[in-house]
Design an enzyme around this catalytic site. Structure first.
Site, PDB file in Angstrom:
ATOM      1  N   LYS A 139       0.032  -7.950  -4.965  1.00 52.27           N
ATOM      2  CA  LYS A 139      -0.890  -6.934  -4.626  1.00 52.27           C
ATOM      3  C   LYS A 139      -1.351  -6.321  -5.972  1.00 52.27           C
ATOM      4  O   LYS A 139      -0.440  -6.204  -6.851  1.00 52.27           O
ATOM      5  CB  LYS A 139      -0.152  -5.842  -3.785  1.00 52.27           C
ATOM      6  CG  LYS A 139      -1.348  -4.890  -3.314  1.00 52.27           C
ATOM      7  CD  LYS A 139      -0.762  -4.007  -2.165  1.00 52.27           C
ATOM      8  CE  LYS A 139      -1.728  -2.951  -1.698  1.00 52.27           C
ATOM      9  NZ  LYS A 139      -1.192  -2.284  -0.838  1.00 52.27           N
TER      10      LYS A 139
ATOM     11  N   SER B 154      -3.667  -1.534   3.460  1.00 49.26           N
ATOM     12  CA  SER B 154      -4.459  -1.895   2.265  1.00 49.26           C
ATOM     13  C   SER B 154      -4.118  -3.106   1.520  1.00 49.26           C
ATOM     14  O   SER B 154      -4.851  -3.695   0.755  1.00 49.26           O
ATOM     15  CB  SER B 154      -4.244  -0.841   1.405  1.00 49.26           C
ATOM     16  OG  SER B 154      -3.014  -0.638   0.816  1.00 49.26           O
TER      17      SER B 154
ATOM     18  N   SER C  95       0.480  -0.331   5.270  1.00 54.48           N
ATOM     19  CA  SER C  95      -0.336  -0.992   4.425  1.00 54.48           C
ATOM     20  C   SER C  95       0.140  -2.540   4.478  1.00 54.48           C
ATOM     21  O   SER C  95      -0.468  -3.380   3.901  1.00 54.48           O
ATOM     22  CB  SER C  95      -0.630  -0.725   3.219  1.00 54.48           C
ATOM     23  OG  SER C  95      -1.649   0.151   3.094  1.00 54.48           O
TER      24      SER C  95
HETATM   25  N1  GLN Z   1      -4.001   3.007   6.079  1.00 55.95           N
HETATM   26  C1  GLN Z   1      -3.145   3.900   5.493  1.00 55.95           C
HETATM   27  C2  GLN Z   1      -3.645   5.059   4.377  1.00 55.95           C
HETATM   28  O1  GLN Z   1      -5.015   4.812   4.181  1.00 55.95           O
HETATM   29  C3  GLN Z   1      -1.932   3.401   4.878  1.00 55.95           C
HETATM   30  C4  GLN Z   1      -2.198   2.777   3.457  1.00 55.95           C
HETATM   31  C5  GLN Z   1      -1.048   2.387   2.764  1.00 55.95           C
HETATM   32  O2  GLN Z   1      -0.001   2.085   3.712  1.00 55.95           O
HETATM   33  N2  GLN Z   1      -0.955   2.034   1.453  1.00 55.95           N
HETATM   34  O3  GLN Z   1      -3.271   5.686   3.961  1.00 55.95           O
END
Ligand code: GLN
Length: 487
Positions: free
Chosen positions: A80, A155, A179
């Protein structure tokens, strides 16, 4: 053999050890797959073609000369783009870091290199890991391999889409509020967020430091166990990493779950949950019961406050972590400026996308004098209550079985202009980050329209082995994880 790119890591390792496949052939196969489908998916920012080819050839030469190589040497892995890898850009999908080349490797990358895994590319994500759809990327969205008009989740959507589309064998992502697990569920792959501190965060660009955790994204639970063996462990460079011995996670995969008690939280079957998602969890419970585990209803009473709590805490921490992007030391700097304050303002206005700005403002607000007690401090108290819910549940069950997401993957564009809707899609994943617990999402089935649906297992702190064995046992009984999207 099928095409090498279709293999799991452990399958490819078996072929390589029998000398029926070379690391170079495997890398070439994955690169050709990338050439074939990446135009449709857009999983990667950077494909590290030459580096991967050279490393693979070096590994083959060492294997031929009888060198003692680590067992998984030669397996490609996607990383990532918020994890630093020396000499290649680490953009966090942000204009702010578009040209940022880290001078050092994250600790996980050091471990990946030492294990002989071959980084194959850096994957697309929501900007600074803020989002649930990979639409918040400054460099374009990633498409869900199962339906290109839908989101891959986020994400870590680039990493999960790459694994799902066979554009890599292994991947890693980061999980702050879901994410890894939410996009794994949307792309029908295995995504594992270990206990907070189990894997070093050194070299992971910080979003919300008390929640962030790196974890494996793989084609099955056995690969997740093998990759966790490589990544887990104490790191003096990360003061929050756990100094406890790392068990052999592969050895925990017995396939025997007899007598394991699974709790199904009633609060996770909220109004509005998709009927097929609910059915998928019920089906999974039946599979576990057939395997000799028992399923009981449990209560996690503070679940309804988790999203609000999560979005107070993660924005507060983000507002502090992202203060460093001011155009002074590194990252983007605006072209024209009248004075230093003007430079800060323009740099940050031009460098950050709308979701990142929204969170910095929200986080600054909840931390500000006069509002701190009402928002941030209260959120911390509720965080403790959520932790206590899990502690109480684990008095009577060994793990929690629940949905990973409230719905199958949604359409691109459907939620991106409605932040609240988007935030609500984290309802089943964020609670355990607040509690620091491990959680895994695995393929649980498909909707009538053929869209992936994931199930989630949550365990007590440092009980990664139980979750991996539960996932492995489920995958011995089912073949959802073997289904591939048609591209
Ligand atoms: N979807 C969640 C957010 O927008 C989780 C993001 C993540 O785990 N980095 O914060």
């Amino acid at each position: 053999m099928t095409e090498p790119y279709e293999l799991t890591a452990w399958q490819s390792v078996e072929y390589m050890q029998k000398q029926e496949l070379s690391a170079r052939e495997l890398v070439d196969s994955v690169l050709s797959r990338i050439d074939q489908v990446e135009g449709k998916i857009h999983a990667y920012h950077t494909v590290m073609r030459e580096r991967a080819e050279t490393t693979a050839s070096q590994i083959d030469a060492r294997r031929a000369s009888g060198d003692d190589l680590p067992p998984w040497a030669g397996v490609p892995i996607a990383i990532k783009d918020n994890i630093c890898l020396r000499d290649f850009t680490t953009t966090c999908s942000s204009k702010m870091l578009e040209n940022f080349i880290p001078p050092y490797d994250a600790s996980v990358v050091t471990k990946i290199n030492a294990a002989g895994l071959i980084p194959i590319g850096k994957t697309n994500m929501d900007e600074f890991a803020m989002g649930s759809s990979t639409e918040n990327s400054a460099f374009g969205r990633t498409c869900n391999p199962w339906d290109l008009t839908r989101v891959p989740g986020g994400s870590s959507g680039g990493s999960t889409a790459a694994v799902s589309a066979d554009e890599t064998i292994l991947a890693i992502g980061s999980d702050t509020g879901g994410s890894i697990r939410q996009p794994a569920a949307f792309c029908s792959v295995t995504g594992f967020k270990p206990t907070y501190g189990r894997i070093s965060r050194y070299g992971l660009v910080a979003f919300a430091s008390s929640l962030d955790q790196i974890g494996p994204i793989t084609k099955d639970a056995k690969d997740a166990a093998g990759l966790l063996n490589i990544l887990a462990g104490h790191d003096p460079c990360d003061s929050t990493s756990i100094n406890q011995p790392v068990p052999d996670y592969l050895a925990a995969l017995t396939g025997d779950v007899k007598g394991i008690r699974l709790g199904i939280p009633k609060e996770y079957f909220i109004e509005g949950i998709n009927a097929e998602v609910k059915e998928t969890v019920e089906q999974a419970a039946k599979v576990y019961e057939q395997l000799g585990a028992s399923c009981v209803e449990i209560s996690l009473p503070h679940t309804e406050y988790a999203i609000a709590t999560y979005y107070m805490i993660c924005t507060a921490e983000a507002s502090s972590n992202l203060a460093r992007y001011d155009g002074v030391v590194y990252g983007y700097r605006c072209e024209q400026q009248n004075n230093i304050v003007d430079m800060y303002c323009k740099t940050r206005s031009e460098g950050f996308g709308p979701e990142v700005k929204r969170r910095i403002m929200l986080g600054t607000y909840v931390l500000s004098a006069g509002f701190y007690d009402a928002y941030y401090r209260r959120a911390q108290k509720i965080r403790t209550l959520i932790q206590q819910d899990f502690d109480a549940a684990f008095q009577s069950v060994d793990a929690v079985l629940c949905p990973a997401t409230p719905s199958p993957p949604f359409k691109a564009g459907e939620k991106v202009d409605d932040p609240l809707e988007m935030y609500l899609s984290d309802v089943f994943t964020a609670p355990l980050n607040l509690a620091g617990l491990p959680g895994i999402a695995i393929p649980g089935g498909f909707s009538a329209d053929g869209l992936p649906i994931g199930i989630q297992l949550i365990g007590p702190a440092l009980c990664e082995s139980i979750l991996l064995n539960l996932s492995y046992s489920f995958q011995l009984e089912t073949d959802y994880h073997k289904k591939k999207p048609v591209l």
